[in-house]
Design an enzyme around this catalytic site. Structure first.
Site, PDB file in Angstrom:
ATOM      1  N   ASN A  64      -4.058  -2.522  -0.094  1.00 11.87           N
ATOM      2  CA  ASN A  64      -4.324  -0.985   0.679  1.00 11.87           C
ATOM      3  C   ASN A  64      -5.754  -0.990   0.535  1.00 11.87           C
ATOM      4  O   ASN A  64      -6.915  -1.647   0.028  1.00 11.87           O
ATOM      5  CB  ASN A  64      -3.945   0.188  -0.924  1.00 11.87           C
ATOM      6  CG  ASN A  64      -4.487  -0.480  -2.145  1.00 11.87           C
ATOM      7  OD1 ASN A  64      -4.803  -0.833  -2.610  1.00 11.87           O
ATOM      8  ND2 ASN A  64      -4.904   1.274  -2.832  1.00 11.87           N
ATOM      9  N   GLU A  66      -8.428   1.820   2.003  1.00 19.97           N
ATOM     10  CA  GLU A  66      -8.265   3.315   1.849  1.00 19.97           C
ATOM     11  C   GLU A  66      -9.368   3.779   3.566  1.00 19.97           C
ATOM     12  O   GLU A  66     -10.079   2.881   4.140  1.00 19.97           O
ATOM     13  CB  GLU A  66      -8.932   4.244   0.477  1.00 19.97           C
ATOM     14  CG  GLU A  66      -7.344   3.689   0.464  1.00 19.97           C
ATOM     15  CD  GLU A  66      -7.603   4.992  -1.534  1.00 19.97           C
ATOM     16  OE1 GLU A  66      -8.876   5.569  -1.219  1.00 19.97           O
ATOM     17  OE2 GLU A  66      -6.617   4.138  -2.189  1.00 19.97           O
ATOM     18  N   CYS A  75      -1.196   0.818   3.035  1.00 19.84           N
ATOM     19  CA  CYS A  75      -0.919   0.736   1.730  1.00 19.84           C
ATOM     20  C   CYS A  75      -0.768  -1.347   2.079  1.00 19.84           C
ATOM     21  O   CYS A  75      -0.474  -1.662   2.582  1.00 19.84           O
ATOM     22  CB  CYS A  75       0.470   0.977   2.114  1.00 19.84           C
ATOM     23  SG  CYS A  75       0.805   3.110   1.536  1.00 19.84           S
ATOM     24  N   GLU A  77       1.599  -2.899   0.787  1.00 18.39           N
ATOM     25  CA  GLU A  77       2.956  -3.571   1.817  1.00 18.39           C
ATOM     26  C   GLU A  77       2.933  -3.859   3.022  1.00 18.39           C
ATOM     27  O   GLU A  77       2.836  -5.049   3.953  1.00 18.39           O
ATOM     28  CB  GLU A  77       3.658  -2.913   1.146  1.00 18.39           C
ATOM     29  CG  GLU A  77       4.257  -2.702   0.435  1.00 18.39           C
ATOM     30  CD  GLU A  77       3.178  -1.362  -0.356  1.00 18.39           C
ATOM     31  OE1 GLU A  77       2.025  -1.337  -0.592  1.00 18.39           O
ATOM     32  OE2 GLU A  77       4.413  -0.832  -1.489  1.00 18.39           O
ATOM     33  N   CYS A 114       5.758   3.360  -0.870  1.00 16.87           N
ATOM     34  CA  CYS A 114       6.593   4.451  -0.316  1.00 16.87           C
ATOM     35  C   CYS A 114       7.053   4.463   0.899  1.00 16.87           C
ATOM     36  O   CYS A 114       7.467   4.067   1.477  1.00 16.87           O
ATOM     37  CB  CYS A 114       5.394   4.995   0.546  1.00 16.87           C
ATOM     38  SG  CYS A 114       4.733   4.473   1.803  1.00 16.87           S
ATOM     39  N   CYS A 117       6.190   2.216   3.557  1.00 17.25           N
ATOM     40  CA  CYS A 117       6.172   0.758   3.978  1.00 17.25           C
ATOM     41  C   CYS A 117       7.903   0.603   3.792  1.00 17.25           C
ATOM     42  O   CYS A 117       8.298  -0.344   4.277  1.00 17.25           O
ATOM     43  CB  CYS A 117       5.873   0.547   2.506  1.00 17.25           C
ATOM     44  SG  CYS A 117       4.383   0.735   2.778  1.00 17.25           S
TER      45      CYS A 117
HETATM   46  N1  THU Z   1      -0.495   2.085  -1.996  1.00 19.73           N
HETATM   47  C1  THU Z   1      -0.002   1.412  -1.278  1.00 19.73           C
HETATM   48  O1  THU Z   1      -0.917   0.967  -0.928  1.00 19.73           O
HETATM   49  N2  THU Z   1       1.428   1.072  -1.137  1.00 19.73           N
HETATM   50  C2  THU Z   1       2.670   1.956  -1.529  1.00 19.73           C
HETATM   51  O2  THU Z   1       4.095   1.965  -1.255  1.00 19.73           O
HETATM   52  C3  THU Z   1       2.251   3.756  -1.697  1.00 19.73           C
HETATM   53  C4  THU Z   1       0.921   3.942  -2.782  1.00 19.73           C
HETATM   54  C5  THU Z   1      -1.130   3.642  -2.035  1.00 19.73           C
HETATM   55  C6  THU Z   1      -2.150   3.690  -0.242  1.00 19.73           C
HETATM   56  C7  THU Z   1      -3.296   4.619  -1.061  1.00 19.73           C
HETATM   57  O3  THU Z   1      -4.384   3.960  -0.829  1.00 19.73           O
HETATM   58  C8  THU Z   1      -3.062   4.358  -3.110  1.00 19.73           C
HETATM   59  O4  THU Z   1      -2.191   3.619  -3.237  1.00 19.73           O
HETATM   60  C9  THU Z   1      -3.005   5.720  -3.969  1.00 19.73           C
HETATM   61  O5  THU Z   1      -1.973   6.262  -3.012  1.00 19.73           O
END
Ligand code: THU
Length: 161
Positions: A64, A66, A75, A77, A114, A117
């Site tokens: 991830n 941010e 994310c 994925e 999520c 994704c």
């Molecule tokens: N996140 C992912 O990388 N993949 C997911 O499927 C759900 C959430 C990340 C987004 C954010 O940077 C952190 O997890 C907290 O939500």
């Protein structure tokens, strides 16, 4: 309102212990863990790693990324899938391991992709007319195998085309 018929959708997930996984899958999970350590997650401190196996045998990792403007974050994925499809558009994504943990914790969290994704994974299943297997690490160290996005995103938008 008179209901004429009830539709029931069944999802099937498989649960595995670490020692029952094929070496290839163990390797994929280890790659996802290593990738999670490199995540850029200064706002959530939640580190996610995804390792994507292509049909060529190549493994593409993502984590991830941010942003201070939170919705701009991406994310793990989708980082992995986008890199793979941008650079190897003809290689079919075959299997993906996903792990996540709080930065300060030793143990991993339960994790599942999520909604965005799921939609993205579904897109590449459609592109290649082939399911993508997911391997999700649980807090107890077991691995949930998802055979296809049909199980995590049933009755999806694409079903109407
Ligand atoms: N996140 C992912 O990388 N993949 C997911 O499927 C759900 C959430 C990340 C987004 C954010 O940077 C952190 O997890 C907290 O939500």
């Amino acid at each position: 309102m008179l209901m004429t018929e009830k539709l029931e959708l069944t999802i099937r997930l498989e649960l595995y212990s670490w020692n029952d996984l094929e070496i290839q899958i163990q390797n994929l999970v280890l790659n996802a863990k290593a990738s999670a350590e490199k995540a850029y997650a200064p706002y959530s401190d939640f580190l996610v790693g995804a390792a994507l196996l292509l049909d060529t045998g190549e493994i593409i990792c993502g984590n991830n990324q941010e942003n201070l403007s939170y919705p701009a974050g991406i994310c793990a994925e989708r980082v992995a899938l986008s890199y793979a499809q941008a650079n190897f558009p003809k290689s079919r994504p075959s299997k993906m391991a996903i792990v996540g943990k709080k930065r300060e914790k030793e143990e991993y969290s339960n994790i599942a992709p999520c909604g965005i994704c799921r939609q993205t994974i579904s897109e590449y299943e459609q592109k290649f007319h082939h399911p993508i297997e997911l391997y999700l690490l649980t807090q107890q160290g077991k691995i949930i195998k998802v055979n296809s996005m049909d199980d995590l995103l049933p009755f999806k938008f694409s079903d109407f085309r």
